[in-house]
Enzyme design. Structure first.
Site, PDB file in Angstrom:
ATOM      1  N   GLY A 287       0.822  -1.221   0.000  1.00  0.00           N
ATOM      2  CA  GLY A 287       0.000   0.000   0.000  1.00  0.00           C
ATOM      3  C   GLY A 287       0.850   1.262   0.000  1.00  0.00           C
TER       4      GLY A 287
ATOM      5  N   PRO B 260      -2.337 -13.396   5.173  1.00  0.00           N
ATOM      6  CA  PRO B 260      -1.412 -14.465   5.586  1.00  0.00           C
ATOM      7  C   PRO B 260      -2.085 -15.838   5.548  1.00  0.00           C
ATOM      8  CG  PRO B 260      -2.284 -13.329   7.501  1.00  0.00           C
ATOM      9  CD  PRO B 260      -2.859 -12.637   6.305  1.00  0.00           C
ATOM     10  N   THR B 261      -1.301 -16.867   5.847  1.00  0.00           N
ATOM     11  CA  THR B 261      -1.862 -18.222   5.890  1.00  0.00           C
ATOM     12  C   THR B 261      -2.766 -18.356   7.116  1.00  0.00           C
ATOM     13  OG1 THR B 261       0.142 -19.018   4.828  1.00  0.00           O
ATOM     14  CG2 THR B 261      -1.210 -20.664   5.942  1.00  0.00           C
TER      15      THR B 261
ATOM     16  N   PHE C 123       3.032  -6.849  -8.530  1.00  0.00           N
ATOM     17  CA  PHE C 123       4.187  -7.716  -8.790  1.00  0.00           C
ATOM     18  C   PHE C 123       5.488  -7.160  -8.219  1.00  0.00           C
ATOM     19  CE2 PHE C 123       1.083  -8.874 -12.056  1.00  0.00           C
ATOM     20  CZ  PHE C 123       1.079 -10.251 -11.927  1.00  0.00           C
TER      21      PHE C 123
ATOM     22  N   CYS D 237       5.556 -13.559   0.848  1.00  0.00           N
ATOM     23  CA  CYS D 237       4.646 -14.012  -0.212  1.00  0.00           C
ATOM     24  C   CYS D 237       4.805 -15.462  -0.652  1.00  0.00           C
ATOM     25  CB  CYS D 237       4.800 -13.104  -1.426  1.00  0.00           C
ATOM     26  SG  CYS D 237       4.302 -11.418  -1.077  1.00  0.00           S
TER      27      CYS D 237
ATOM     28  N   LYS E 228      16.064 -10.532   2.457  1.00  0.00           N
ATOM     29  CA  LYS E 228      16.882 -10.210   1.293  1.00  0.00           C
ATOM     30  C   LYS E 228      17.484  -8.830   1.544  1.00  0.00           C
ATOM     31  CE  LYS E 228      14.558  -8.608  -2.405  1.00  0.00           C
ATOM     32  NZ  LYS E 228      13.527  -8.436  -3.457  1.00  0.00           N
TER      33      LYS E 228
ATOM     34  N   ARG F 171       9.922 -11.035   7.457  1.00  0.00           N
ATOM     35  CA  ARG F 171       8.897 -12.078   7.414  1.00  0.00           C
ATOM     36  C   ARG F 171       9.418 -13.303   6.652  1.00  0.00           C
ATOM     37  NH1 ARG F 171       3.794  -8.546   5.437  1.00  0.00           N
ATOM     38  NH2 ARG F 171       5.452  -7.618   4.178  1.00  0.00           N
TER      39      ARG F 171
ATOM     40  N   ARG G  12      25.195 -16.809   0.752  1.00  0.00           N
ATOM     41  CA  ARG G  12      24.734 -16.039  -0.414  1.00  0.00           C
ATOM     42  C   ARG G  12      25.766 -15.998  -1.536  1.00  0.00           C
ATOM     43  NH1 ARG G  12      19.232 -14.333  -0.430  1.00  0.00           N
ATOM     44  NH2 ARG G  12      18.614 -14.074   1.716  1.00  0.00           N
TER      45      ARG G  12
HETATM   46  P1  NAD Z   1       1.470  -5.639   5.278  1.00  0.00           P
HETATM   47  O1  NAD Z   1       1.161  -6.553   6.392  1.00  0.00           O
HETATM   48  O2  NAD Z   1       2.783  -4.952   5.213  1.00  0.00           O
HETATM   49  O3  NAD Z   1       0.360  -4.487   5.198  1.00  0.00           O
HETATM   50  C1  NAD Z   1      -1.012  -4.714   5.316  1.00  0.00           C
HETATM   51  C2  NAD Z   1      -1.615  -3.594   6.150  1.00  0.00           C
HETATM   52  O4  NAD Z   1      -3.037  -3.708   6.104  1.00  0.00           O
HETATM   53  C3  NAD Z   1      -1.239  -3.631   7.637  1.00  0.00           C
HETATM   54  O5  NAD Z   1      -0.582  -2.431   7.995  1.00  0.00           O
HETATM   55  C4  NAD Z   1      -2.576  -3.816   8.369  1.00  0.00           C
HETATM   56  O6  NAD Z   1      -2.650  -3.130   9.599  1.00  0.00           O
HETATM   57  C5  NAD Z   1      -3.545  -3.230   7.355  1.00  0.00           C
HETATM   58  N1  NAD Z   1      -4.937  -3.686   7.536  1.00  0.00           N
HETATM   59  C6  NAD Z   1      -5.392  -4.942   7.713  1.00  0.00           C
HETATM   60  N2  NAD Z   1      -6.740  -4.938   7.816  1.00  0.00           N
HETATM   61  C7  NAD Z   1      -7.152  -3.651   7.709  1.00  0.00           C
HETATM   62  C8  NAD Z   1      -8.418  -3.014   7.731  1.00  0.00           C
HETATM   63  N3  NAD Z   1      -9.553  -3.714   7.861  1.00  0.00           N
HETATM   64  N4  NAD Z   1      -8.472  -1.683   7.586  1.00  0.00           N
HETATM   65  C9  NAD Z   1      -7.321  -0.965   7.437  1.00  0.00           C
HETATM   66  N5  NAD Z   1      -6.091  -1.512   7.400  1.00  0.00           N
HETATM   67  C10 NAD Z   1      -6.003  -2.843   7.530  1.00  0.00           C
HETATM   68  O7  NAD Z   1       1.241  -6.501   3.941  1.00  0.00           O
HETATM   69  P2  NAD Z   1       1.918  -6.260   2.517  1.00  0.00           P
HETATM   70  O8  NAD Z   1       3.264  -6.884   2.481  1.00  0.00           O
HETATM   71  O9  NAD Z   1       1.752  -4.832   2.128  1.00  0.00           O
HETATM   72  O10 NAD Z   1       0.977  -7.161   1.599  1.00  0.00           O
HETATM   73  C11 NAD Z   1      -0.346  -6.804   1.317  1.00  0.00           C
HETATM   74  C12 NAD Z   1      -0.884  -7.721   0.233  1.00  0.00           C
HETATM   75  O11 NAD Z   1      -0.125  -7.560  -0.964  1.00  0.00           O
HETATM   76  C13 NAD Z   1      -0.828  -9.214   0.560  1.00  0.00           C
HETATM   77  O12 NAD Z   1      -1.936  -9.842   0.000  1.00  0.00           O
HETATM   78  C14 NAD Z   1       0.426  -9.677  -0.151  1.00  0.00           C
HETATM   79  O13 NAD Z   1       0.378 -11.035  -0.495  1.00  0.00           O
HETATM   80  C15 NAD Z   1       0.421  -8.820  -1.400  1.00  0.00           C
HETATM   81  N6  NAD Z   1       1.743  -8.562  -1.982  1.00  0.00           N
HETATM   82  C16 NAD Z   1       2.827  -8.321  -1.180  1.00  0.00           C
HETATM   83  C17 NAD Z   1       4.066  -8.046  -1.758  1.00  0.00           C
HETATM   84  C18 NAD Z   1       5.291  -7.796  -0.921  1.00  0.00           C
HETATM   85  O14 NAD Z   1       6.377  -7.815  -1.463  1.00  0.00           O
HETATM   86  N7  NAD Z   1       5.151  -7.540   0.380  1.00  0.00           N
HETATM   87  C19 NAD Z   1       4.180  -7.962  -3.148  1.00  0.00           C
HETATM   88  C20 NAD Z   1       3.048  -8.185  -3.926  1.00  0.00           C
HETATM   89  C21 NAD Z   1       1.831  -8.477  -3.337  1.00  0.00           C
HETATM   90  C1  UDX Z   2       8.205 -11.705  -4.338  1.00  0.00           C
HETATM   91  C2  UDX Z   2       8.013 -11.628  -5.869  1.00  0.00           C
HETATM   92  O1  UDX Z   2       9.270 -11.553  -6.512  1.00  0.00           O
HETATM   93  C3  UDX Z   2       7.190 -10.440  -6.227  1.00  0.00           C
HETATM   94  O2  UDX Z   2       6.982 -10.387  -7.632  1.00  0.00           O
HETATM   95  C4  UDX Z   2       5.885 -10.590  -5.525  1.00  0.00           C
HETATM   96  O3  UDX Z   2       5.044  -9.601  -5.906  1.00  0.00           O
HETATM   97  C5  UDX Z   2       6.090 -10.624  -4.006  1.00  0.00           C
HETATM   98  O4  UDX Z   2       6.957 -11.729  -3.689  1.00  0.00           O
HETATM   99  P1  UDX Z   2       9.777 -10.482  -2.598  1.00  0.00           P
HETATM  100  O5  UDX Z   2       9.361 -11.571  -1.678  1.00  0.00           O
HETATM  101  O6  UDX Z   2       9.688  -9.084  -2.137  1.00  0.00           O
HETATM  102  O7  UDX Z   2       8.937 -10.557  -3.937  1.00  0.00           O
HETATM  103  O8  UDX Z   2      11.305 -10.729  -3.021  1.00  0.00           O
HETATM  104  P2  UDX Z   2      12.037 -11.604  -4.151  1.00  0.00           P
HETATM  105  O9  UDX Z   2      13.019 -10.741  -4.813  1.00  0.00           O
HETATM  106  O10 UDX Z   2      11.099 -12.345  -5.000  1.00  0.00           O
HETATM  107  O11 UDX Z   2      12.849 -12.639  -3.255  1.00  0.00           O
HETATM  108  C6  UDX Z   2      12.191 -13.679  -2.538  1.00  0.00           C
HETATM  109  C7  UDX Z   2      13.213 -14.555  -1.868  1.00  0.00           C
HETATM  110  O12 UDX Z   2      13.945 -15.301  -2.823  1.00  0.00           O
HETATM  111  C8  UDX Z   2      14.263 -13.789  -1.051  1.00  0.00           C
HETATM  112  O13 UDX Z   2      14.477 -14.461   0.162  1.00  0.00           O
HETATM  113  C9  UDX Z   2      15.490 -13.828  -1.929  1.00  0.00           C
HETATM  114  O14 UDX Z   2      16.681 -13.749  -1.202  1.00  0.00           O
HETATM  115  C10 UDX Z   2      15.328 -15.180  -2.591  1.00  0.00           C
HETATM  116  N1  UDX Z   2      16.031 -15.279  -3.876  1.00  0.00           N
HETATM  117  C11 UDX Z   2      15.653 -14.497  -4.921  1.00  0.00           C
HETATM  118  C12 UDX Z   2      17.068 -16.199  -4.027  1.00  0.00           C
HETATM  119  O15 UDX Z   2      17.410 -16.928  -3.088  1.00  0.00           O
HETATM  120  N2  UDX Z   2      17.687 -16.296  -5.249  1.00  0.00           N
HETATM  121  C13 UDX Z   2      17.330 -15.532  -6.312  1.00  0.00           C
HETATM  122  O16 UDX Z   2      17.940 -15.689  -7.371  1.00  0.00           O
HETATM  123  C14 UDX Z   2      16.290 -14.596  -6.150  1.00  0.00           C
END
Ligand code: NAD
Ligand code: UDX
Length: 471
Positions: free
Chosen positions: A17, A96-97, A174, A284, A347, A354, A451
Site C-alpha cells: 500500500g 497471511p496463511t 508484482f 509471499c 533479502k 517475514r 549467499r
Molecule cells: P502488510 O502486512 O505490510 O500491510 C497490510 C496492512 O493492512 C497492515 O498495515 C494492516 O494493519 C492493514 N490492515 C489490515 N486490515 C485492515 C483493515 N480492515 N483496515 C485498514 N487496514 C487494515 O502486507 P503487505 O506486504 O503490504 O501485503 C499486502 C498484500 O499484498 C498481501 O496480499 C500480499 O500477499 C500482497 N503482496 C505483497 C508483496 C510484498 O512484497 N510484500 C508484493 C506483492 C503483493
Molecule cells: C516476491 C516476488 O518476486 C514479487 O513479484 C511478488 O510480488 C512478491 O513476492 P519479494 O518476496 O519481495 O517478492 O522478493 P524476491 O526478490 O522475489 O525474493 C524472494 C526470496 O527469494 C528472497 O528471500 C530472496 O533472497 C530469494 N532469492 C531471490 C534467491 O534466493 N535467489 C534468487 O535468485 C532470487
C-alpha cells in the site's frame, strides 16, 4: 457508467500500500491519494517528519514521500471518511496463511479482506471501483462482490435511499521488496482483471500516466487472480531448483555460479532468479504456494498439490542443511561457541524479516547451544528479538537472555566470534576487509557464506576457513 477518478483510497499502509500509492501520487498530481490503516503506529510512522523513521525501508521511497506527502498523498486512520470520499478503493491488506479452522496451515486468511469489504459496503457513496491489490485465491472477487452488495440489499429491504454501486477489479501487485519503487515505476506488466469495461478503462487511465499501453494486460477476474499466484509459484520454483543443484555442486566439485551462468544464458531459461542461497523468504512465496496447494486439493487435483508442495520442502531442507553444515564444520558442537550472524532481513535492501531464512537458521544454532551476535544494517533490535523468541517458543527450543545479542556493526559482531555466517546479501558484506576481521575473530575462524557474495580468496589468504553455498 463513466467513472471520473479524483480521490483514491488505499486500505492497508504496508509494504504494498505505502510504496504503490506513493508512486500513483507522484505520477498523478491531480488525484488525491489517501492511505488508511487500522494500525495507528504505522500511520504515525508514515507521517513522521524524519524520513528515516518511515515504517518500511525501501530505496527511493523517502524521496517520493517528501515530494507528495500532505500535497496529494495522505496517511490517515479515519478509514470511514476516506472510503466515503473515494471514487476508487484499493485493497492492500495482509492475506497471511490461516492459522486455525478449515484450511489452517494452507488457505489464505481473508478476514482482513472481508472486514475491509464490509466497511466499503457501509461507508462508500456513489459508484465505487474496488480494486483487489492484495494477492488473493482465485474467485475471491466473487466473495468481495457479495459482501459489497450485502449492505445495499439491506438498505433496499428497508426501502431506504440507496445510490451505491460497485465494480470489482483485480490488479495484483508484482513489486519485489528492495526494488519496489523501480518495479512500480517501470513494471514488466500491469495486470487488470475485470468485466466492467468502463471501470477497467478508469484504472488503465491511471497507469497510462507512466506505463506504456502495450504493457497493460487485461483479462477476466479469475485469470488475473490466478496469474499472481502462478507468477510467485514459478519464481519460488526457480529458487528451489537452483538450491537443489547447489547441494549437488558441493558434493561433486561443480560450482553453482558457473552452472547458473551456463544454464541462464539459454534464452529459453533466462539469467534472473538463479542465485543459490539459504532458501527463499519474504511474506509471499510460502503463503502463496501453500494457497496453490490448498486450491489444488480443493479442486481434487492431488498430484498438482504435491508437485507444488515439493518446492516448499526443498526450501525447508536448504535452511536445515545449512545449519547442519555449520554444526558439522565446527566439530559437531556449538556449545560455548560465538557465532556472528551477518544479515537478518529475508533479502538485501529491505527491513522486512517475514519468513526470513535467518530466523530458522538462528533458531537451529541456538538449539545447538551457540551464542549469537546478530547484525543487520536496517532491521531493528526489537524485530530480531521478537522473531527469535517466537521461533524458539513455537518449536520448543530453550533459550536464555544470552542466547543472542543484537549488535550495531560488523566489527562488534566479528569480535571474538568463532564463525561468521552471511545470511543476507547486503553490499556491505561483499566488501568486508578480511584482514581486519581475521585479527579480531577467534581462531580457528570460519566464514559460512550462504549467499555466495564474499571474496573467498582474500578471506582464505587471511587464514579464515570458508564454506560457500554451492561450491
Ligand atoms: P502488510 O502486512 O505490510 O500491510 C497490510 C496492512 O493492512 C497492515 O498495515 C494492516 O494493519 C492493514 N490492515 C489490515 N486490515 C485492515 C483493515 N480492515 N483496515 C485498514 N487496514 C487494515 O502486507 P503487505 O506486504 O503490504 O501485503 C499486502 C498484500 O499484498 C498481501 O496480499 C500480499 O500477499 C500482497 N503482496 C505483497 C508483496 C510484498 O512484497 N510484500 C508484493 C506483492 C503483493
Ligand atoms: C516476491 C516476488 O518476486 C514479487 O513479484 C511478488 O510480488 C512478491 O513476492 P519479494 O518476496 O519481495 O517478492 O522478493 P524476491 O526478490 O522475489 O525474493 C524472494 C526470496 O527469494 C528472497 O528471500 C530472496 O533472497 C530469494 N532469492 C531471490 C534467491 O534466493 N535467489 C534468487 O535468485 C532470487
Amino acid at each position: 457508467m463513466n467513472y471520473k477518478i479524483k480521490n483514491i483510497c488505499c486500505i492497508g499502509a504496508g509494504f504494498v500500500g505505502g510504496p504503490s500509492m506513493a508512486v500513483i501520487a507522484s505520477k498523478c498530481p491531480n488525484i488525491n491519494v489517501t492511505v488508511v490503516d487500522i494500525n495507528e503506529k504505522r500511520i504515525e510512522a508514515w507521517n513522521d517528519k524524519n524520513l528515516s523513521n518511515l515504517p518500511i525501508y525501501e530505496p527511493g521511497l523517502d524521496v517520493l514521500i517528501k515530494k507528495c506527502r500532505d500535497k496529494n498523498l495522505f496517511f490517515k486512520t479515519n478509514i470511514e471518511q476516506a472510503i466515503f470520499e473515494a471514487d476508487m478503493i484499493f485493497l492492500s491488506v495482509n492475506t497471511p496463511t490461516k492459522q486455525t479452522g478449515v484450511g489452517a496451515g494452507q488457505a489464505l486468511d481473508l478476514r482482513w479482506v472481508e472486514a475491509s469489504a464490509r466497511q466499503i459496503s457501509k461507508f462508500s457513496t456513489g459508484n465505487t471501483i474496488v480494486v483487489e491489490k492484495s494477492t488473493l485465491p482465485v474467485r475471491t472477487a466473487e466473495t468481495v462482490k457479495s459482501i459489497l452488495i450485502s449492505n445495499k440489499d439491506s438498505l433496499d429491504k428497508k426501502n431506504m435511499p440507496n445510490s451505491k454501486s460497485f465494480s470489482v477489479l483485480s490488479n495484483p501487485e508484482f513489486l519485489a521488496e528492495g526494488t519496489s519503487i523501480n518495479d512500480l515505476e517501470n513494471p514488466d506488466r500491469v495486470l487488470i482483471g475485470g468485466d466492467d469495461l468502463k471501470a477497467i478503462e478508469a484504472l488503465e487511465n491511471i497507469y497510462l500516466n507512466w506505463v506504456e499501453p502495450q504493457k497493460i494486460l487485461k483479462t477476466n477476474l479469475w485469470s488475473s487472480e490466478l496469474s499472481k499466484l502462478t507468477a510467485n509459484a514459478f519464481l519460488a520454483q526457480r529458487i528451489s531448483s537452483i538450491n537443489s543443484i547447489s547441494a549437488i555442486c558441493e558434493s561433486t566439485g561443480a560450482d553453482i555460479s558457473d552452472v547458473a551462468e551456463a544454464v541462464g544464458m539459454d534464452n529459453r531459461i533466462g539469467s534472473n532468479f538463479l542465485k543459490a542461497g539459504p532458501g527463499f523468504g519474504g511474506s509471499c512465496f510460502k503463503k502463496d504456494i501453500l494457497n496453490l496447494v490448498y486450491l489444488s486439493n480443493y479442486y481434487g487435483l492431488e498430484e498438482v498439490a504435491s508437485y507444488w508442495e515439493k518446492i516448499l520442502d526443498i526450501n525447508n531442507w536448504q535452511q536445515k542443511r545449512i545449519s547442519e553444515i555449520i554444526v558439522h564444520k565446527l566439530f559437531g558442537t556449538l556449545s560455548n561457541k560465538c557465532i556472528g550472524i551477518l544479515g537478518f532481513a529475508f533479502k538485501a535492501n529491505t527491513n522486512d524479516t517475514r519468513e526470513s531464512p535467518a530466523i530458522n537458521i538462528c533458531r537451529d544454532l541456538i538449539e545447538e547451544g551457540a551464542k549469537l551476535k546478530i547484525y543487520d544494517p536496517k532491521v531493528n533490535n526489537l524485530q530480531i528479538d521478537m522473531d527469535l523468541k517466537n521461533a524458539c517458543i513455537s518449536s520448543n527450543v530453550e533459550y536464555s537472555s544470552d542466547s543472542w545479542l543484537v549488535e550495531d556493526n560488523l566489527y562488534k559482531t566479528a569480535n571474538n566470534s568463532d564463525a561468521l555466517v552471511v545470511l543476507t546479501e547486503w553490499e556491505e558484506f561483499a566488501n568486508i576487509n578480511w584482514h581486519e576481521i581475521s585479527c579480531i575473530m577467534r581462531s580457528p575462524s570460519w566464514l559460512f557464506d550462504t549467499r555466495g557474495i564474499t571474496n573467498k580468496y582474500i578471506a582464505k589468504k587471511n587464514n579464515i576457513n570458508i564454506w560457500q553455498v554451492g561450491v
